[in-house]
Design an enzyme around this catalytic site. Sequence first.
Site, mmCIF file in Angstrom:
data_model
loop_
_atom_site.group_PDB
_atom_site.id
_atom_site.type_symbol
_atom_site.label_atom_id
_atom_site.label_comp_id
_atom_site.label_asym_id
_atom_site.label_seq_id
_atom_site.Cartn_x
_atom_site.Cartn_y
_atom_site.Cartn_z
ATOM 1 N N HIS A 1 -26.415 -46.501 16.312
ATOM 2 C CA HIS A 1 -26.195 -45.218 16.976
ATOM 3 C C HIS A 1 -27.513 -44.712 17.563
ATOM 4 O O HIS A 1 -28.567 -45.273 17.295
ATOM 5 C CB HIS A 1 -25.760 -44.154 15.960
ATOM 6 C CG HIS A 1 -24.597 -44.489 15.106
ATOM 7 N ND1 HIS A 1 -23.342 -43.997 15.348
ATOM 8 C CD2 HIS A 1 -24.485 -45.234 13.979
ATOM 9 C CE1 HIS A 1 -22.508 -44.420 14.414
ATOM 10 N NE2 HIS A 1 -23.183 -45.175 13.567
ATOM 11 N N ASP B 1 -23.179 -44.116 22.477
ATOM 12 C CA ASP B 1 -24.409 -44.623 21.873
ATOM 13 C C ASP B 1 -24.233 -46.026 21.289
ATOM 14 O O ASP B 1 -23.121 -46.390 20.938
ATOM 15 C CB ASP B 1 -24.943 -43.632 20.832
ATOM 16 C CG ASP B 1 -23.958 -43.299 19.721
ATOM 17 O OD1 ASP B 1 -22.776 -43.045 20.001
ATOM 18 O OD2 ASP B 1 -24.380 -43.283 18.562
ATOM 19 N N HIS C 1 -22.022 -47.802 18.469
ATOM 20 C CA HIS C 1 -20.985 -46.802 18.208
ATOM 21 C C HIS C 1 -19.956 -46.817 19.340
ATOM 22 O O HIS C 1 -18.762 -46.659 19.109
ATOM 23 C CB HIS C 1 -21.642 -45.431 18.075
ATOM 24 C CG HIS C 1 -20.795 -44.410 17.403
ATOM 25 N ND1 HIS C 1 -21.187 -43.104 17.309
ATOM 26 C CD2 HIS C 1 -19.591 -44.471 16.781
ATOM 27 C CE1 HIS C 1 -20.253 -42.401 16.676
ATOM 28 N NE2 HIS C 1 -19.282 -43.221 16.340
ATOM 29 N N GLU D 1 -28.937 -45.002 12.581
ATOM 30 C CA GLU D 1 -29.213 -44.088 13.687
ATOM 31 C C GLU D 1 -30.636 -44.317 14.180
ATOM 32 O O GLU D 1 -31.575 -44.333 13.376
ATOM 33 C CB GLU D 1 -29.072 -42.628 13.248
ATOM 34 C CG GLU D 1 -27.672 -42.220 12.855
ATOM 35 C CD GLU D 1 -26.815 -41.756 14.023
ATOM 36 O OE1 GLU D 1 -27.302 -41.792 15.178
ATOM 37 O OE2 GLU D 1 -25.669 -41.335 13.769
#
Length: 178
Positions: free
Chosen positions: A35, A163, A153, A117
């Site tokens: 992400h 993303d 994602h 992330e």
Amino acid sequence: MQVDARYSLNNVRVISSPNCDERPAGCEISLLVIHNISLPPQEFSGDGVAEFFTNRLDPEAHPFYQTLCGLKVSAHFFIRRNGETIQFVPCEKRAWHAGKSSWQGKTRCNDFSIGVELEGSDTAPFTDAQYGALVALTRALRKTYPINDIVGHSDIAPGRKTDPGPCFDWDRYRTALE
């Protein structure tokens, strides 16, 4: 430093997020989801993401934060622009990163995935330090878990998410993993 008990990786800081729960019994971790996130949007190096993942984000600190009120979100790992890696959720637990999602006919990707992330956005290139940290983390995770697929994602929530975005260099990442 306490890192996820099933593997160790240098330079991982742990900040516990309450936004997780148990994975379904017998569920094997087979997917890595990448992400991007920045809070406030397009701003890097603040504490917004950590505050968001730990339910401490002040909605008055930035106008955008008011749109996040009441959301409970987390990821297993967050890689900052300088390559610092923070673990929010133990890998054995289910982090709340994917939302409504599916991969290869299986729904609820949070059940069988690890979420990473990257501090960034769809419009900013990621840093060399981030690619280095992501490759190291991916290698460590693959030694412990039977990760068959690595996706963005956007791949598990098409039309809903974009993303890690067009600035993420998949070729660079995959080549570095080889």
